[in-house]
Design a protein around this motif. Structure first.
Motif, PDB file in Angstrom:
ATOM      1  N   THR A  10       0.855  -1.299  -0.123  1.00  9.88           N
ATOM      2  CA  THR A  10       0.095  -0.104   0.020  1.00  9.88           C
ATOM      3  C   THR A  10       0.826   1.241  -0.029  1.00  9.88           C
ATOM      4  O   THR A  10       1.758   1.519   1.057  1.00  9.88           O
ATOM      5  CB  THR A  10      -0.986  -0.002   1.181  1.00  9.88           C
ATOM      6  OG1 THR A  10      -1.556  -1.301   1.374  1.00  9.88           O
ATOM      7  CG2 THR A  10      -2.295   1.127   1.101  1.00  9.88           C
ATOM      8  N   PRO A  11       0.910   2.051  -1.109  1.00 10.32           N
ATOM      9  CA  PRO A  11       1.526   3.297  -1.210  1.00 10.32           C
ATOM     10  C   PRO A  11       0.784   4.289  -0.522  1.00 10.32           C
ATOM     11  O   PRO A  11      -0.390   4.471  -0.625  1.00 10.32           O
ATOM     12  CB  PRO A  11       1.708   3.777  -2.504  1.00 10.32           C
ATOM     13  CG  PRO A  11       0.797   2.483  -3.419  1.00 10.32           C
ATOM     14  CD  PRO A  11       0.247   1.744  -2.453  1.00 10.32           C
ATOM     15  N   VAL A  14       0.022   9.005  -1.783  1.00 10.66           N
ATOM     16  CA  VAL A  14      -0.010   9.270  -3.323  1.00 10.66           C
ATOM     17  C   VAL A  14      -1.803   9.406  -3.664  1.00 10.66           C
ATOM     18  O   VAL A  14      -2.491   9.331  -2.795  1.00 10.66           O
ATOM     19  CB  VAL A  14       0.498   7.999  -4.080  1.00 10.66           C
ATOM     20  CG1 VAL A  14       1.898   8.035  -3.811  1.00 10.66           C
ATOM     21  CG2 VAL A  14      -0.279   6.826  -3.769  1.00 10.66           C
ATOM     22  N   GLU A  15      -1.949   9.504  -4.992  1.00  8.46           N
ATOM     23  CA  GLU A  15      -3.417   9.568  -5.421  1.00  8.46           C
ATOM     24  C   GLU A  15      -4.096   8.298  -5.099  1.00  8.46           C
ATOM     25  O   GLU A  15      -3.393   7.217  -4.464  1.00  8.46           O
ATOM     26  CB  GLU A  15      -3.370   9.971  -6.749  1.00  8.46           C
ATOM     27  CG  GLU A  15      -3.003   8.922  -7.768  1.00  8.46           C
ATOM     28  CD  GLU A  15      -1.509   8.538  -8.079  1.00  8.46           C
ATOM     29  OE1 GLU A  15      -1.180   7.751  -8.677  1.00  8.46           O
ATOM     30  OE2 GLU A  15      -0.592   9.242  -7.072  1.00  8.46           O
ATOM     31  N   THR A  16      -5.431   8.347  -5.110  1.00  9.78           N
ATOM     32  CA  THR A  16      -6.237   7.166  -4.723  1.00  9.78           C
ATOM     33  C   THR A  16      -6.003   5.966  -5.525  1.00  9.78           C
ATOM     34  O   THR A  16      -6.138   4.813  -4.914  1.00  9.78           O
ATOM     35  CB  THR A  16      -7.627   7.453  -4.757  1.00  9.78           C
ATOM     36  OG1 THR A  16      -7.924   9.011  -4.287  1.00  9.78           O
ATOM     37  CG2 THR A  16      -8.574   6.590  -4.116  1.00  9.78           C
ATOM     38  N   LEU A  18      -4.302   2.837  -7.134  1.00  7.80           N
ATOM     39  CA  LEU A  18      -3.319   2.012  -6.716  1.00  7.80           C
ATOM     40  C   LEU A  18      -2.588   1.288  -8.007  1.00  7.80           C
ATOM     41  O   LEU A  18      -1.681   0.670  -7.965  1.00  7.80           O
ATOM     42  CB  LEU A  18      -3.202   1.288  -5.591  1.00  7.80           C
ATOM     43  CG  LEU A  18      -3.876   1.985  -4.299  1.00  7.80           C
ATOM     44  CD1 LEU A  18      -3.833   1.058  -3.173  1.00  7.80           C
ATOM     45  CD2 LEU A  18      -2.947   3.199  -4.024  1.00  7.80           C
ATOM     46  N   THR A  19      -3.506   1.226  -9.037  1.00  5.87           N
ATOM     47  CA  THR A  19      -3.413   0.308 -10.225  1.00  5.87           C
ATOM     48  C   THR A  19      -1.804   0.367 -10.898  1.00  5.87           C
ATOM     49  O   THR A  19      -1.249  -0.534 -10.975  1.00  5.87           O
ATOM     50  CB  THR A  19      -4.157   0.632 -11.382  1.00  5.87           C
ATOM     51  OG1 THR A  19      -5.667   0.659 -10.773  1.00  5.87           O
ATOM     52  CG2 THR A  19      -4.291  -0.389 -12.475  1.00  5.87           C
ATOM     53  N   ILE A  22       0.433  -1.318  -8.342  1.00  2.00           N
ATOM     54  CA  ILE A  22       0.236  -3.026  -8.565  1.00  2.00           C
ATOM     55  C   ILE A  22       0.547  -3.615  -9.990  1.00  2.00           C
ATOM     56  O   ILE A  22       1.179  -4.691  -9.872  1.00  2.00           O
ATOM     57  CB  ILE A  22      -1.552  -3.363  -8.361  1.00  2.00           C
ATOM     58  CG1 ILE A  22      -1.769  -2.608  -7.248  1.00  2.00           C
ATOM     59  CG2 ILE A  22      -1.578  -4.836  -8.537  1.00  2.00           C
ATOM     60  CD1 ILE A  22      -3.449  -2.589  -6.980  1.00  2.00           C
ATOM     61  N   VAL A  23       0.384  -2.760 -10.739  1.00  2.07           N
ATOM     62  CA  VAL A  23       0.972  -3.217 -12.262  1.00  2.07           C
ATOM     63  C   VAL A  23       2.462  -3.595 -12.326  1.00  2.07           C
ATOM     64  O   VAL A  23       3.164  -4.470 -12.629  1.00  2.07           O
ATOM     65  CB  VAL A  23       0.566  -2.574 -13.359  1.00  2.07           C
ATOM     66  CG1 VAL A  23       1.305  -2.760 -14.649  1.00  2.07           C
ATOM     67  CG2 VAL A  23      -1.095  -2.532 -13.667  1.00  2.07           C
ATOM     68  N   GLN A  26       3.562  -6.420 -10.530  1.00  8.32           N
ATOM     69  CA  GLN A  26       3.240  -7.754 -11.191  1.00  8.32           C
ATOM     70  C   GLN A  26       4.485  -7.850 -12.118  1.00  8.32           C
ATOM     71  O   GLN A  26       4.602  -9.016 -12.340  1.00  8.32           O
ATOM     72  CB  GLN A  26       1.872  -7.693 -11.752  1.00  8.32           C
ATOM     73  CG  GLN A  26       0.667  -7.462 -11.061  1.00  8.32           C
ATOM     74  CD  GLN A  26       0.359  -8.748 -10.258  1.00  8.32           C
ATOM     75  OE1 GLN A  26       0.327  -9.757 -10.750  1.00  8.32           O
ATOM     76  NE2 GLN A  26       0.219  -8.627  -9.032  1.00  8.32           N
ATOM     77  N   ALA A  40      -8.229 -10.001  -5.476  1.00  6.41           N
ATOM     78  CA  ALA A  40      -8.677  -8.655  -5.293  1.00  6.41           C
ATOM     79  C   ALA A  40      -8.186  -7.939  -4.164  1.00  6.41           C
ATOM     80  O   ALA A  40      -8.201  -6.659  -4.116  1.00  6.41           O
ATOM     81  CB  ALA A  40     -10.109  -8.693  -5.205  1.00  6.41           C
ATOM     82  N   TYR A  41      -7.268  -8.535  -3.277  1.00  7.53           N
ATOM     83  CA  TYR A  41      -6.712  -7.822  -2.123  1.00  7.53           C
ATOM     84  C   TYR A  41      -5.307  -8.333  -1.854  1.00  7.53           C
ATOM     85  O   TYR A  41      -4.792  -8.385  -0.752  1.00  7.53           O
ATOM     86  CB  TYR A  41      -7.624  -7.998  -0.859  1.00  7.53           C
ATOM     87  CG  TYR A  41      -7.860  -6.687   0.003  1.00  7.53           C
ATOM     88  CD1 TYR A  41      -6.918  -6.051   0.336  1.00  7.53           C
ATOM     89  CD2 TYR A  41      -8.790  -6.501   0.342  1.00  7.53           C
ATOM     90  CE1 TYR A  41      -7.036  -4.939   1.122  1.00  7.53           C
ATOM     91  CE2 TYR A  41      -9.300  -5.574   1.210  1.00  7.53           C
ATOM     92  CZ  TYR A  41      -8.156  -4.672   1.436  1.00  7.53           C
ATOM     93  OH  TYR A  41      -8.454  -3.548   2.366  1.00  7.53           O
TER      94      TYR A  41
END
Lengths: 105, 105, 105, 105
Positions: A10-11, A14-16, A18-19, A22-23, A26, A40-41
């Motif tokens: 979890t950053p 930063v802005e809301t 998080l994609t 996460i990318v 990955q 999903a979590y």
């Protein structure tokens, strides 16, 4: 020592969305050739202790480089000594599903 | 990279009392000279990433040696790049308490 | 059903300092009269299941009201049926420390 | 208030295989009609706060009835106020995959 890990990073500050973060994580897992499964979590990851932990560290380093001033990760780490960690991520889910199929109406 | 970690290790397939296992992990942290603070549901640890993660691994290895066939750990990992992780475990708690003292009736 | 919980709430999409949010949650716990203990990576809380979970929910509602668009909490929940959860947060830490004192050099 | 939760329950003081306990929790989720997705280290659940938390409590009660003397759960709880929690569990995974597909070689 083989591990199965569940990893969620979890950053903060930063802005809301998080994609992008996460990318990026990955891509690190793909690049390191680690078997993993996004949910999903968080993400399940399996492999040797050192390799999996190196992946987690690279995610922290990379997300700081991307501009996240502060990071908080949650990690669950599973190890066993009674038998080889032969069950993969997919096996574990399949195993529960097979038992469930016998009992669910 | 400095980290503040919250670490909770759970041995599975053993008797209900976890005290001997928790004590053993505390001894590992003491032996490695890591700054740490036990609470009722885990232990805060601070230090360099590699050293803290080595401590977590030693706890897994040691608890398997003690007879735990299966282990599940929960780890929270905090890092920051905006400033030195100068705040210690004690500082963090003190900082909140000081703000709280101003507001609590 | 009595529970001992470890609770850590993380607001996303806000500035880096989380202190005002943590203080607000501490005020909720104080206001509800719940026994709790802050540490560097969360707060131990003990009480009846419904009351503790109500506190967690109030923290989510309050932090959204304070402007956090998105929240992610981590909760560990401990229950037992073999005996009354008579050990308090303080007892649990003391119990490990007493055992540790016998073994640490 | 809608939540997306990641839930992992660990019975202590029982045999090493946790499958019967996991199956039982899945049956509770099915019985309550909650949208959920099992993974290798927990289960994603989505729904209204009260309903999801009631499910978690029923799992604790049921596993104690099955003979587990002690339980430790890990829960991650996500809420948001900036927009409806319209993204489902499946949407969230799909969203990251779509972005990943554009970037992965």
């Amino acid at each position: 020592m083989k591990v199965i890990v569940d990893f969620c990073i979890t950053p903060l500050g930063v802005e809301t969305s998080l994609t992008p973060y996460i990318v990026e994580c990955q891509l690190i897992l793909i690049d390191m050739g680690l078997s993993h499964q996004l949910h999903a979590y968080g993400t399940n990851i399996e492999g040797e202790w050192e390799v999996v932990m190196e992946a987690v560290k690279r995610c922290h380093v990379r997300l700081h480089e991307m501009g996240a001033p502060r990071l908080s990760s949650q990690l669950k780490i599973g190890t066993r000594s009674d038998r080889e960690q032969t069950k993969t991520i997919a096996d574990k889910v399949e195993h529960v599903r097979a038992h469930l199929a016998k009992q669910a109406p």
